[in-house]
Design an enzyme around this catalytic site. Structure first.
Site, PDB file in Angstrom:
ATOM      1  N   ASP A 289      16.009  25.160  -7.080  1.00 45.16           N
ATOM      2  CA  ASP A 289      14.752  24.467  -7.363  1.00 45.16           C
ATOM      3  C   ASP A 289      15.009  23.102  -8.003  1.00 45.16           C
ATOM      4  O   ASP A 289      15.948  22.924  -8.770  1.00 45.16           O
ATOM      5  CB  ASP A 289      13.917  25.330  -8.316  1.00 45.16           C
TER       6      ASP A 289
ATOM      7  N   GLU B 182      15.941  22.474  -2.642  1.00 46.32           N
ATOM      8  CA  GLU B 182      14.642  21.818  -2.658  1.00 46.32           C
ATOM      9  C   GLU B 182      14.894  20.418  -3.214  1.00 46.32           C
ATOM     10  O   GLU B 182      14.993  20.224  -4.423  1.00 46.32           O
ATOM     11  CB  GLU B 182      13.643  22.564  -3.543  1.00 46.32           C
TER      12      GLU B 182
END
EC number: 2.4.1.18
Length: 728
Positions: free
Chosen positions: A405, A458
Site C-alpha cells: 500500500d 499500489e
C-alpha cells in the site's frame, strides 16, 4: 542498593545478579540468589525435584533469598519449592538458563526471516540433566531502554518479577520455564532516563487481544497442519501469463450476522469461498488483515505486522481460511502496509523512549495525510523488521501475494508536503533512496524464497520500473496497479454520452504506456468511498443507462490488457458507497438489474479464464491491436486480442453511447465464421437484447480496420461485444 533496583524494576542485567553466581575470588563454590516478592520460604531442589539441596535464607523482607553452595565445583540446574502465605508452588528459576535465553540471536541478523523465528515469544523445549523443560523464550529489541521486563498473567503484570537481560546488540531476552501457548503478555520498558513507558505489545507477536488490553498472546505456529501442497505446487508458473481476476474485499463488511457481528474466519471460509468460486474469480485480496487497533482505519494503521487480527478468530482459524481457499483453487493476496504506522501508545511509536522505528525528524518521520509515523527505512534493524513482517505471511500463513500500500508515499520525500516541509536527499532531490532500497530488497527476498508468490505495488506516479527486475534498476515488483487507467476511464464514464466524444483519448491513452509496467487494472475500494459514489451511481443517465454503462465498462475492462481487480459490491452493482461498519447490500439481488450485473461478471470471468488471448500476452505488444481507436464522433472502440502465439484472436467492440449502429463493419484477420461469445447488452444481464443481426457472421473479403477481411453486425447501445472466430 540492589533491593531498591529490584523494587523499582531497574535491574538491567539480571543474569549477573540472579541464579548461580561464582563466589568471590578466594572462595570456592557458588551462591544462589532469587527474587520472589511475597514469598515466605524457598527450598532448592534438584531439577528433577527428587532431592532437596537446601533452604534459602531471606536476606530482604521484600523477597530476596540467597543460599551458598561452597562445595559445588560447577553450575547445576535446580528448581524452587516456594511457600507463600496461602499456597505452595514449584518454580523453575529462569535465570539459570542464560544460554537458552540468547539462543538464535546471532543468526537472527543473517537473514530477515530469522527475526520472526527468534524474536517475540517463541515456544521452546530444552533438556537439562535428563529433564525436559517447556517454556517461552522472550526477545524484544529496545536498545535505548534502561530496563525491560516481561509482564503477564503469570507474574501478576508486575514488572519487578521478570526483568530481562540486555544483549550487546540491544535485544532483551529471557527464557521463562513453565509458560505455554495462550499466555498473555506485554513488555514493561523504561526509557534511557529511567521513566516507565506505557506497556508495549510485542512488535513480533503472533497474536493479540483487542481493546482494552491489546495484550500479546503466546501462539504455537507449528500446530496447524496444512493441506494445500497441491495448490502451492500448481502456482509455480509464470504469473504474467496466468489469468488473474481478483476480488478485493474488506473482511469485516463483506457479510454480517443479523445482529451486525462480523463473520469469523471459519464462517467466511464457508460463506465466501463458494461465492468466489461461483463468480469465477481466481484470487481474493484482503484489505489489511494484520492486527490494528482502530477498525475505522480499515486495517491500514497496523500495529501487529506479524499477527492476523483476532477480531475474527485465532491465527489457526485464519490459516484454516487460507487453506480452504487453496483447496478450492483460490489464491489469497494480502494488503501489506510498510508506509506508516499509528501512534497508539501500546505500539511501535517511541518504543524504547526514542524513535526506534520511525525517522526522528518529523519532516521525514510523520505522515501528514494519515497522522501517523513513518518507518526509518535507512535503519538496518527496521529494514529487517519490515522484510521479516512480509515474509512471515508467505511462510507461516501460506498467502500467495502481497500488495504494498501507498508505495508513492514511500518513494518521495515531498509526498503530500509543501516546500519547507521536507528534507531533500543527499543529491538535493526528492527521492527517498532508503525506501527505494528497502522495496528492492523486499522483492528480492520474496521472489528468492517464495517464487510461486507475487508482489503488487499500489504506486500512483510515473516512477520508472516499479515492476521491473532490480538487476535492471527496477523496484522488483511483479505487478503494479494501473491507477492512470482507472482514473482516466472512470472520468470518461462519468460524462454524459453526448460529451464523451470530447474525451475519447481518456479511454485510449493507457495503451501508450501499457507495456511500461506489468499492470493490474484496479477498481478498488478507494473508488467507492468518501463521496465518490458507488460504481453504478458514477454512471450517467436513467436507471437502465446507468446499469448499461457499468456493464459496457466492465466489458471494456476485461478486453483491455492487464490483470483484473474489482472491489466487492461492484459485481452486483451495489448502489451505496462502501461502509466498513455494515455489510454489502445483498438484498439488491432480488432485482433483475443487480442479478444481471452479477451474471455478467460471472460470464466475463469464465470467458476470461477460458480464452488465453485475453490474458497470456497481457504484457506483449503482439497480444493487442487497435482496430479503431479514432471513432470519437460515435464513441466506439474496436480492438483485437491475441494469445502468446499470436493466434486465436478475440475481437472486441464497445459502443459508449445509447445510439445503435446498423450494419457496422468490423475488421477481422481471416476468413471464416465468427461468433458472439459475450454481449453486455444481452437480456441475461438486464440489457436491451438489441438484435445484432445474428450471433454468427461470415467474414467477407472487404478490407476494413487495417484487416483484409470484415464482418457486419448491428451495434447495441451502451454495450461491449466479444467475438471469436469459430471455424471456416
Amino acid at each position: 542498593m540492589l533491593i531498591d533496583d529490584l523494587n523499582n524494576a531497574s535491574l538491567a542485567r539480571p543474569f549477573e545478579t540472579f541464579g548461580l553466581q561464582k563466589n568471590p575470588e578466594g572462595q570456592n563454590g557458588f551462591f544462589l540468589r532469587t527474587w520472589l516478592p511475597g514469598a515466605i520460604s524457598v527450598d532448592v531442589k534438584s531439577i528433577d525435584g527428587k532431592k532437596k539441596l537446601g533452604t534459602m535464607a531471606r536476606v530482604e523482607e521484600d523477597g530476596l533469598f540467597e543460599l551458598n553452595f561452597p562445595n559445588a565445583d560447577k553450575e547445576f540446574n535446580y528448581l524452587f519449592d516456594v511457600q507463600y502465605q496461602d499456597s505452595k508452588i514449584q518454580v523453575i528459576d529462569p535465570y539459570q538458563f542464560r544460554n537458552e535465553a540468547y539462543a538464535g540471536l546471532s543468526t537472527m541478523r543473517n537473514e530477515a526471516a530469522n527475526l520472526y523465528r527468534t524474536m517475540g515469544a517463541q515456544l521452546v523445549e530444552i533438556e537439562v540433566e535428563g529433564v525436559k523443560i517447556k517454556g517461552v523464550r522472550f526477545a524484544v529489541y529496545a536498545p535505548s531502554a534502561s530496563n525491560v521486563s516481561v509482564i503477564g498473567d503469570f507474574n501478576f503484570w508486575d514488572g519487578r518479577r521478570h526483568p530481562m537481560q540486555r544483549s550487546l546488540m540491544g535485544e532483551w531476552v529471557l527464557f521463562v520455564p513453565g509458560l505455554g501457548e495462550g499466555e498473555r503478555y506485554k513488555y514493561e520498558l523504561k526509557d534511557p532516563f529511567g521513566n516507565r513507558l506505557p506497556h508495549k505489545a510485542d512488535p513480533v507477536g503472533f497474536y493479540a487481544e483487542q481493546y482494552p488490553s491489546f495484550a500479546s498472546v503466546v501462539y504455537d505456529q507449528t500446530r496447524y497442519k496444512w493441506n494445500d501442497a497441491a495448490w502451492v505446487e500448481s502456482q509455480k508458473n509464470d504469473k504474467l501469463k496466468q489469468a488473474i481476476s481478483i476480488y478485493e474485499l474488506h473482511f469485516a463488511s463483506w457479510k454480517r450476522h443479523e445482529n451486525g457481528d462480523s463473520l469469523s474466519y471459519r464462517e467466511m471460509a464457508d460463506e465466501l469461498i463458494p461465492y468466489v468460486k461461483e463468480m469465477g474469480y481466481t484470487h481474493i485480496e484482503l484489505l489489511p488483515i494484520m492486527e490494528h487497533p482502530f477498525s475505522g482505519s480499515w486495517g491500514y494503521q497496523p500495529v501487529g505486522l506479524f499477527s492476523p487480527t483476532s477480531r475474527f478468530g485465532t491465527a489457526d482459524d485464519f490459516k484454516y481460511f487460507v487453506d480452504q481457499c487453496h483447496q478450492n483453487g483460490i489464491g489469497v493476496i494480502l494488503d501489506w502496509v510498510p508506509a506508516h504506522f499509528p501512534s497508539d501508545s501500546h505500539g511501535l511509536a517511541r518504543f524504547d523512549g526514542t524513535p526506534l522505528y520511525e525517522y526522528e525528524d518529523p519532516r521525514r518521520g510523520w505522515h501528514p495525510d494519515w497522522n501517523s509515523y513513518i518507518y526509518d527505512f535507512g535503519r538496518d534493524t527496521v529494514r529487517q523488521f519490515l522484510v521479516a513482517s512480509a515474509l512471515v505471511w508467505l511462510d507461516y500463513y501460506h498467502v500467495d501475494g502481497l500488495r504494498v500500500d501507498a508505495v508513492a508515499s514511500m518513494l518521495y520525500w515531498d509526498y503530500s508536503r509543501k516546500a519547507g516541509e521536507w528534507v531533500p536527499n543527499v543529491d538535493g532531490g526528492n527521492h527517498n533512496y532508503e525506501a527505494i532500497s528497502l522495496l528492492r530488497w523486499f522483492n528480492e527476498e520474496v521472489y528468492k524464497n517464495y517464487p510461486q508468490c507475487m508482489t503488487i505495488a499500489e504506486e500512483s506516479t510515473a516512477f520508472a520500473g516499479v515492476s521491473r527486475p532490480t538487476y535492471t534498476g527496477g523496484l522488483g515488483f511483479g505487478f503494479k496497479w494501473n491507477m492512470g487507467w482507472m482514473h482516466d476511464t472512470i472520468e470518461y464514464m462519468k460524462k454524459d454520452p453526448i460529451y464523451r466524444k470530447y474525451h475519447h483519448s481518456e479511454m485510449t491513452f493507457s495503451m501508450i504506456y501499457a507495456y511500461d509496467e506489468n499492470f493490474i487494472l484496479s477498481i478498488s475500494h478507494d473508488e467507492v468511498v468518501h463521496g465518490k459514489l458507488s460504481m453504478l451511481y458514477k454512471m450517467p443517465g436513467d436507471e437502465w443507462q446507468q446499469a448499461a454503462n457499468l456493464r459496457a465498462y466492465m466489458g471494456y475492462m476485461y478486453a483491455h490488457p492487464g490483470k483484473k481487480l474489482n472491489f466487492m459490491g461492484t459485481e452486483f452493482a451495489q448502489t451505496a458507497e462502501w461502509n466498513h461498519d455494515s455489510q454489502l447490500q445483498w438484498w439488491l439481488l432480488q432485482f433483475d438489474k443487480h442479478k444481471g450485473q452479477k451474471k455478467l461478471i460471472q460470464d466475463l470471468n469464465a470467458m476470461y479464464k477460458s480464452e488465453p488471448a485475453l490474458y497470456n500476452a497481457d504484457y506483449d505488444k503482439s497480444g493487442f491491436m487497435w482496430l479503431d481507436h479514432s471513432d470519437y464522433q460515435n464513441s466506439i472502440f474496436a480492438l483485437m486480442r491475441r494469445d502468446a502465439n499470436g493466434e486465436n484472436p478475440i475481437i472486441v467492440v464497445s459502443n459508449f453511447t445509447p445510439t445503435t449502429h446498423e450494419q457496422y463493419r468490423l475488421g477481422v484477420p481471416t476468413t471464416g465464421k465468427y461468433k458472439v461469445i459475450l454481449n453486455t447488452d444481452s437480456k441475461y444481464y438486464w440489457g436491451s437484447d438489441y438484435d445484432l443481426g445474428g450471433l454468427e457472421f461470415e467474414a467477407s473479403d472487404v478490407s476494413w480496420h487495417g484487416q483484409y477481411h470484415s464482418i457486419v453486425l448491428n451495434l447495441p447501445p451502451l454495450a461491449t461485444v466479444f467475438i471469436k472466430r469459430i471455424g471456416d
